[in-house]
Design a protein around this motif. Sequence first.
Motif, PDB file in Angstrom:
ATOM      1  N   ILE A  53       0.840  -1.191   0.000  1.00 49.52           N
ATOM      2  CA  ILE A  53       0.000   0.000   0.000  1.00 49.52           C
ATOM      3  C   ILE A  53       0.876   1.241   0.000  1.00 49.52           C
ATOM      4  N   ARG A  54       0.509   2.178  -0.842  1.00 49.70           N
ATOM      5  CA  ARG A  54       1.210   3.469  -0.910  1.00 49.70           C
ATOM      6  C   ARG A  54       0.498   4.433   0.023  1.00 49.70           C
ATOM      7  N   LEU A  55       1.246   5.027   0.948  1.00 54.51           N
ATOM      8  CA  LEU A  55       0.730   6.029   1.863  1.00 54.51           C
ATOM      9  C   LEU A  55       1.605   7.267   1.768  1.00 54.51           C
ATOM     10  N   GLY A  56       1.184   8.356   2.388  1.00 54.72           N
ATOM     11  CA  GLY A  56       2.019   9.553   2.443  1.00 54.72           C
ATOM     12  C   GLY A  56       1.717  10.562   1.364  1.00 54.72           C
ATOM     13  N   THR A  57       1.566  10.111   0.114  1.00 46.54           N
ATOM     14  CA  THR A  57       1.237  11.019  -0.988  1.00 46.54           C
ATOM     15  C   THR A  57       0.091  10.411  -1.792  1.00 46.54           C
ATOM     16  N   GLU A  58      -0.705  11.274  -2.386  1.00 47.02           N
ATOM     17  CA  GLU A  58      -1.819  10.813  -3.222  1.00 47.02           C
ATOM     18  C   GLU A  58      -1.294  10.340  -4.571  1.00 47.02           C
ATOM     19  N   PRO A  59      -1.926   9.378  -5.184  1.00 47.00           N
ATOM     20  CA  PRO A  59      -3.047   8.628  -4.652  1.00 47.00           C
ATOM     21  C   PRO A  59      -2.572   7.551  -3.689  1.00 47.00           C
ATOM     22  N   LYS A  60      -3.292   7.380  -2.602  1.00 42.61           N
ATOM     23  CA  LYS A  60      -2.964   6.360  -1.608  1.00 42.61           C
ATOM     24  C   LYS A  60      -3.783   5.117  -1.914  1.00 42.61           C
ATOM     25  N   VAL A  90      12.552  -8.949   4.189  1.00 43.34           N
ATOM     26  CA  VAL A  90      12.119 -10.202   3.608  1.00 43.34           C
ATOM     27  C   VAL A  90      12.201 -10.044   2.090  1.00 43.34           C
ATOM     28  N   ASP A  91      12.598 -11.104   1.390  1.00 41.49           N
ATOM     29  CA  ASP A  91      12.607 -11.076  -0.063  1.00 41.49           C
ATOM     30  C   ASP A  91      11.182 -11.307  -0.558  1.00 41.49           C
ATOM     31  N   LEU A  92      10.846 -10.644  -1.674  1.00 41.15           N
ATOM     32  CA  LEU A  92       9.496 -10.686  -2.224  1.00 41.15           C
ATOM     33  C   LEU A  92       9.528 -11.068  -3.694  1.00 41.15           C
ATOM     34  N   TRP A  93       8.424 -11.659  -4.145  1.00 43.60           N
ATOM     35  CA  TRP A  93       8.149 -11.832  -5.561  1.00 43.60           C
ATOM     36  C   TRP A  93       6.885 -11.040  -5.852  1.00 43.60           C
ATOM     37  N   PHE A  94       7.024  -9.903  -6.514  1.00 44.84           N
ATOM     38  CA  PHE A  94       5.854  -9.148  -6.935  1.00 44.84           C
ATOM     39  C   PHE A  94       5.198  -9.863  -8.112  1.00 44.84           C
ATOM     40  N   ASP A  95       3.877 -10.052  -8.048  1.00 44.74           N
ATOM     41  CA  ASP A  95       3.137 -10.547  -9.207  1.00 44.74           C
ATOM     42  C   ASP A  95       2.269  -9.439  -9.808  1.00 44.74           C
ATOM     43  N   PHE A  96       2.183  -8.319  -9.103  1.00 46.81           N
ATOM     44  CA  PHE A  96       1.537  -7.106  -9.601  1.00 46.81           C
ATOM     45  C   PHE A  96       2.289  -5.932  -9.004  1.00 46.81           C
ATOM     46  N   LEU A  97       2.584  -4.932  -9.832  1.00 48.79           N
ATOM     47  CA  LEU A  97       3.250  -3.729  -9.355  1.00 48.79           C
ATOM     48  C   LEU A  97       2.986  -2.610 -10.353  1.00 48.79           C
ATOM     49  N   SER A  98       2.602  -1.447  -9.833  1.00 43.08           N
ATOM     50  CA  SER A  98       2.243  -0.324 -10.686  1.00 43.08           C
ATOM     51  C   SER A  98       2.537   0.986  -9.974  1.00 43.08           C
ATOM     52  N   ARG A  99       2.803   2.036 -10.739  1.00 39.49           N
ATOM     53  CA  ARG A  99       2.889   3.373 -10.147  1.00 39.49           C
ATOM     54  C   ARG A  99       1.496   3.860  -9.767  1.00 39.49           C
ATOM     55  N   ASP A 100       0.489   3.414 -10.499  1.00 40.08           N
ATOM     56  CA  ASP A 100      -0.898   3.759 -10.200  1.00 40.08           C
ATOM     57  C   ASP A 100      -1.422   2.799  -9.138  1.00 40.08           C
ATOM     58  N   VAL A 101      -2.393   3.254  -8.371  1.00 38.87           N
ATOM     59  CA  VAL A 101      -2.971   2.371  -7.362  1.00 38.87           C
ATOM     60  C   VAL A 101      -4.115   1.579  -7.979  1.00 38.87           C
ATOM     61  N   LEU A 102      -4.213   0.321  -7.591  1.00 37.97           N
ATOM     62  CA  LEU A 102      -5.275  -0.562  -8.066  1.00 37.97           C
ATOM     63  C   LEU A 102      -6.563  -0.317  -7.281  1.00 37.97           C
ATOM     64  N   VAL A 103      -6.415  -0.140  -5.976  1.00 33.42           N
ATOM     65  CA  VAL A 103      -7.545   0.133  -5.087  1.00 33.42           C
ATOM     66  C   VAL A 103      -7.132   1.295  -4.199  1.00 33.42           C
ATOM     67  N   THR A 104      -7.911   2.381  -4.206  1.00 27.05           N
ATOM     68  CA  THR A 104      -7.573   3.544  -3.395  1.00 27.05           C
ATOM     69  C   THR A 104      -8.077   3.373  -1.968  1.00 27.05           C
ATOM     70  N   SER A 106      -9.955   5.425  -0.536  1.00 24.55           N
ATOM     71  CA  SER A 106     -11.374   5.785  -0.623  1.00 24.55           C
ATOM     72  C   SER A 106     -12.223   4.575  -1.003  1.00 24.55           C
ATOM     73  N   ASP A 107     -11.700   3.727  -1.894  1.00 20.84           N
ATOM     74  CA  ASP A 107     -12.434   2.521  -2.290  1.00 20.84           C
ATOM     75  C   ASP A 107     -12.731   1.629  -1.086  1.00 20.84           C
ATOM     76  N   PHE A 108     -11.802   1.579  -0.130  1.00 22.57           N
ATOM     77  CA  PHE A 108     -12.000   0.728   1.042  1.00 22.57           C
ATOM     78  C   PHE A 108     -13.186   1.183   1.887  1.00 22.57           C
ATOM     79  N   LYS A 109     -13.593   2.435   1.721  1.00 23.89           N
ATOM     80  CA  LYS A 109     -14.719   2.954   2.489  1.00 23.89           C
ATOM     81  C   LYS A 109     -16.065   2.635   1.845  1.00 23.89           C
ATOM     82  N   SER A 110     -16.047   2.097   0.645  1.00 23.20           N
ATOM     83  CA  SER A 110     -17.297   1.782  -0.044  1.00 23.20           C
ATOM     84  C   SER A 110     -17.917   0.518   0.550  1.00 23.20           C
ATOM     85  N   PRO A 111     -19.220   0.330   0.366  1.00 19.88           N
ATOM     86  CA  PRO A 111     -19.894  -0.865   0.908  1.00 19.88           C
ATOM     87  C   PRO A 111     -19.314  -2.177   0.382  1.00 19.88           C
ATOM     88  N   HIS A 112     -18.693  -2.174  -0.798  1.00 18.13           N
ATOM     89  CA  HIS A 112     -18.121  -3.403  -1.366  1.00 18.13           C
ATOM     90  C   HIS A 112     -16.979  -3.960  -0.533  1.00 18.13           C
TER      91      HIS A 112
END
Length: 124
Positions: A53-60, A90-104, A106-112
Amino acid sequence: MATYLFVWNPKRWHQWNDLDQEIEQVGITGRADSRWSTGNRKDLPIGSRFFLIRLGTEPKGIMGSGVTSSEPYSGPHWDPSRPTEQASYVDLWFDFLSRDVLVTLSDFKSPHFRPSIGLRSPLV
């Protein structure tokens, strides 16, 4: 399987120099190897699912995911202002990585994203 949330705050660690190469690597091969600080956590089993999760700067929001590929280990601290300290990684294997956020955030606040049993998500 346990799932963990790793945090990237560009205000604190803005020198992720190989982010674009790692994003490209995921696009080409489906995986990019990296490492991440585990904070105080020392019990991350190999193969644990994680989200970044990206925090600190928008988009979070969620900008990466994958699995852990090592047990936690110590190394020089990632913060250059703490040159004599050690950090846990810890070493990681990213299977998804983007400069853009997939889920913001704000999305977490939605009923879904609200749990169906009436509990509130800790991110809300």
